[in-house]
Motif scaffolding. Structure first.
Motif, PDB file in Angstrom:
ATOM      1  N   SER A 148       0.873  -1.275  -0.102  1.00 11.52           N
ATOM      2  CA  SER A 148       0.057  -0.143  -0.112  1.00 11.52           C
ATOM      3  C   SER A 148       0.895   1.192   0.056  1.00 11.52           C
ATOM      4  CB  SER A 148      -0.858  -0.120   0.997  1.00 11.52           C
ATOM      5  OG  SER A 148      -0.126   0.227   2.502  1.00 11.52           O
ATOM      6  N   VAL A 149       0.204   2.439  -0.352  1.00 13.75           N
ATOM      7  CA  VAL A 149       1.094   3.728  -0.422  1.00 13.75           C
ATOM      8  C   VAL A 149       1.542   3.922   1.119  1.00 13.75           C
ATOM      9  CG1 VAL A 149       1.057   6.122  -0.833  1.00 13.75           C
ATOM     10  CG2 VAL A 149      -0.223   4.599  -2.092  1.00 13.75           C
ATOM     11  N   ALA A 150       0.652   3.740   2.274  1.00 11.56           N
ATOM     12  CA  ALA A 150       1.104   4.090   3.623  1.00 11.56           C
ATOM     13  C   ALA A 150       2.203   2.996   4.086  1.00 11.56           C
ATOM     14  CB  ALA A 150       0.026   3.843   4.678  1.00 11.56           C
ATOM     15  N   THR A 151       2.411   1.771   3.740  1.00  7.61           N
ATOM     16  CA  THR A 151       3.454   1.031   4.058  1.00  7.61           C
ATOM     17  C   THR A 151       4.662   1.151   3.292  1.00  7.61           C
ATOM     18  OG1 THR A 151       2.322  -0.918   2.734  1.00  7.61           O
ATOM     19  CG2 THR A 151       1.963  -1.075   4.889  1.00  7.61           C
ATOM     20  N   MET A 152       4.476   1.585   2.035  1.00  8.39           N
ATOM     21  CA  MET A 152       5.555   1.891   0.861  1.00  8.39           C
ATOM     22  C   MET A 152       6.487   3.068   1.643  1.00  8.39           C
ATOM     23  SD  MET A 152       5.453   3.158  -2.797  1.00  8.39           S
ATOM     24  CE  MET A 152       5.101   4.851  -2.512  1.00  8.39           C
ATOM     25  N   PHE A 153       5.819   4.174   1.842  1.00 12.00           N
ATOM     26  CA  PHE A 153       6.599   5.249   2.410  1.00 12.00           C
ATOM     27  C   PHE A 153       7.218   4.698   4.049  1.00 12.00           C
ATOM     28  CE2 PHE A 153       4.100   7.895  -0.248  1.00 12.00           C
ATOM     29  CZ  PHE A 153       4.984   8.526  -0.716  1.00 12.00           C
ATOM     30  N   SER A 154       6.581   4.118   4.800  1.00 14.00           N
ATOM     31  CA  SER A 154       7.065   3.577   5.893  1.00 14.00           C
ATOM     32  C   SER A 154       8.245   2.563   5.830  1.00 14.00           C
ATOM     33  CB  SER A 154       5.987   2.954   7.067  1.00 14.00           C
ATOM     34  OG  SER A 154       5.443   1.649   6.419  1.00 14.00           O
ATOM     35  N   GLN A 155       8.455   1.983   4.762  1.00 13.70           N
ATOM     36  CA  GLN A 155       9.644   1.197   4.497  1.00 13.70           C
ATOM     37  C   GLN A 155      10.636   1.873   3.613  1.00 13.70           C
ATOM     38  OE1 GLN A 155       8.160  -2.602   3.068  1.00 13.70           O
ATOM     39  NE2 GLN A 155       6.911  -3.168   4.818  1.00 13.70           N
ATOM     40  N   VAL A 156      10.273   2.714   2.741  1.00 15.08           N
ATOM     41  CA  VAL A 156      11.374   3.253   1.886  1.00 15.08           C
ATOM     42  C   VAL A 156      12.148   4.242   2.684  1.00 15.08           C
ATOM     43  CG1 VAL A 156      11.644   4.999  -0.052  1.00 15.08           C
ATOM     44  CG2 VAL A 156       9.952   3.032  -0.129  1.00 15.08           C
ATOM     45  N   VAL A 157      11.597   4.993   3.928  1.00 14.17           N
ATOM     46  CA  VAL A 157      12.368   5.876   4.442  1.00 14.17           C
ATOM     47  C   VAL A 157      13.397   5.313   5.409  1.00 14.17           C
ATOM     48  CG1 VAL A 157      12.423   7.554   6.226  1.00 14.17           C
ATOM     49  CG2 VAL A 157      10.513   7.865   4.411  1.00 14.17           C
ATOM     50  N   PRO A 158      13.072   4.173   5.911  1.00 15.52           N
ATOM     51  CA  PRO A 158      14.082   3.451   6.871  1.00 15.52           C
ATOM     52  C   PRO A 158      15.135   2.729   5.793  1.00 15.52           C
ATOM     53  CG  PRO A 158      12.150   2.921   7.677  1.00 15.52           C
ATOM     54  CD  PRO A 158      11.763   3.771   6.421  1.00 15.52           C
ATOM     55  N   LEU A 159      14.813   2.303   4.628  1.00 13.19           N
ATOM     56  CA  LEU A 159      15.769   1.835   3.434  1.00 13.19           C
ATOM     57  C   LEU A 159      16.864   2.783   3.256  1.00 13.19           C
ATOM     58  CD1 LEU A 159      13.382  -0.375   1.488  1.00 13.19           C
ATOM     59  CD2 LEU A 159      15.316  -1.303   2.818  1.00 13.19           C
ATOM     60  N   LEU A 160      16.183   4.101   2.820  1.00 13.84           N
ATOM     61  CA  LEU A 160      17.240   5.096   2.422  1.00 13.84           C
ATOM     62  C   LEU A 160      18.075   5.607   3.487  1.00 13.84           C
ATOM     63  CD1 LEU A 160      14.618   7.167   0.135  1.00 13.84           C
ATOM     64  CD2 LEU A 160      16.389   5.358  -0.579  1.00 13.84           C
ATOM     65  N   LEU A 161      17.742   5.529   4.618  1.00 13.42           N
ATOM     66  CA  LEU A 161      18.270   5.829   5.786  1.00 13.42           C
ATOM     67  C   LEU A 161      19.410   4.678   6.221  1.00 13.42           C
ATOM     68  CD1 LEU A 161      15.969   7.244   8.544  1.00 13.42           C
ATOM     69  CD2 LEU A 161      17.764   8.285   7.369  1.00 13.42           C
ATOM     70  N   TRP A 162      19.060   3.591   5.883  1.00  8.71           N
ATOM     71  CA  TRP A 162      19.850   2.446   6.127  1.00  8.71           C
ATOM     72  C   TRP A 162      21.231   2.491   5.097  1.00  8.71           C
ATOM     73  CZ3 TRP A 162      18.519  -3.464   4.966  1.00  8.71           C
ATOM     74  CH2 TRP A 162      19.401  -4.098   5.704  1.00  8.71           C
ATOM     75  N   PHE A 163      20.774   2.817   3.787  1.00  6.77           N
ATOM     76  CA  PHE A 163      21.637   2.786   2.876  1.00  6.77           C
ATOM     77  C   PHE A 163      22.672   3.961   3.230  1.00  6.77           C
ATOM     78  CE2 PHE A 163      23.259   4.361  -1.259  1.00  6.77           C
ATOM     79  CZ  PHE A 163      23.728   3.420  -1.908  1.00  6.77           C
ATOM     80  N   SER A 164      22.347   5.164   3.458  1.00  5.89           N
ATOM     81  CA  SER A 164      23.074   6.259   3.534  1.00  5.89           C
ATOM     82  C   SER A 164      24.050   6.206   4.536  1.00  5.89           C
ATOM     83  CB  SER A 164      21.865   7.433   3.864  1.00  5.89           C
ATOM     84  OG  SER A 164      21.044   7.783   2.572  1.00  5.89           O
ATOM     85  N   VAL A 165      23.432   6.048   5.998  1.00  8.59           N
ATOM     86  CA  VAL A 165      24.290   5.575   7.100  1.00  8.59           C
ATOM     87  C   VAL A 165      25.152   4.739   6.895  1.00  8.59           C
ATOM     88  CG1 VAL A 165      24.105   4.876   9.590  1.00  8.59           C
ATOM     89  CG2 VAL A 165      22.315   6.451   8.787  1.00  8.59           C
TER      90      VAL A 165
END
Length: 270
Positions: A148-165
């Protein structure tokens, strides 16, 4: 001025007399290691349990299964229509399992102190065979087959943080900033363990959301899972950030307090 070599427990006065506080520092340090050992043991057991749970499902390599959320909501994706969904999801589970399994070894102080080369080699595997492919495969799943759109944003943000950090921590090590590298990799390890936090808070989130299952959620399992999973992702991310940043701040304060005492001991030796 007398130059003192070795660890702080070897500090001696002129004439070979040992500081009384240094004599008591060895058993004190040994006592401090026990909480670390217990915490690492609990982490290893929890990781093993989580990996067993994940692979008891994905280890069947059944393309009809997919995610547990889709199965519960009754909207599984057909392998005939979406042939790349299950392989991509399985790739994410495999590589995320690598990263999660290696967190224990990277956080093990003994390995880092006594076998730095092994620590660095495991770190490269953690990044290039764990974090990076896990992030990329998960982003592909979220872009092309989101629950869903709600779950997509709640998972994409941690993924991008994980990659960046993780990337920033790796760059710091390449530039020789070891202490800052350690701090940022602790942040990466925290994001790797986000799934463990979500598993731990899952019963509480379920209990809180289910109170509205028959009212505002209209007994709809699909909507219920969207609300529950997205809430779980955001709450878990906030807890990880609070715990990791709190620990790093505690270390900073403790290090600042040690500096005056270390300076006073050095002046006594001179």
């Amino acid at each position: 001025m007398t130059r003192v070599e070795g660890s702080p427990v070897d500090v001696t006065r002129h004439g070979g007399e040992t500081h009384d506080d240094d004599e008591g520092r060895v058993p004190q340090r040994r006592r401090r290691r026990w909480p670390v050992r217990i915490a690492l043991g609990l982490l290893a057991a929890y990781v093993a349990w989580a990996l067993f749970g994940a692979w008891s499902r994905f280890g069947q390599f059944d393309p009809e299964l997919g995610s547990a959320a889709r199965e519960y909501a009754g909207n599984q994706l057909s392998p005939a229509e979406y042939p790349w969904y299950f392989p991509t999801l399985t790739l994410h589970v495999m590589t995320a399992s690598v990263a999660l399994a290696l967190v224990f070894f990277q956080m093990w102080p003994w390995l880092r102190r006594t076998h730095p080369r092994v620590h660095r080699s495991v770190g490269r595997i953690y990044i290039f065979a764990g974090v990076y492919p896990a992030v990329i495969s998960a982003l592909v799943v979220q872009v092309f087959w989101p629950f869903s759109v709600a779950t997509m944003f709640s998972q994409v943000v941690p993924l991008l943080l994980w990659f960046s950090v993780t990337t920033y921590g790796y760059v710091l090590r390449r530039r020789g900033h070891v202490e800052e590298h350690r701090r940022w990799m602790l942040r990466s390890f925290g994001l790797t363990c986000l799934v463990l936090v979500e598993l731990a808070i899952d019963p509480l989130i379920q209990l809180a959301i289910y109170t509205q299952f028959h009212t505002r959620l209209e007994s709809n399992r699909d909507i219920y899972l969207q609300v529950k999973d997205s809430t779980e992702n955001w709450v878990g991310l906030m807890l990880v950030i609070l715990v990791v940043e709190g620990f790093l701040e505690y270390e900073r304060i403790r290090s600042a307090r040690r500096q005056p005492s270390a300076a006073s001991r050095e002046s006594t030796v001179r």
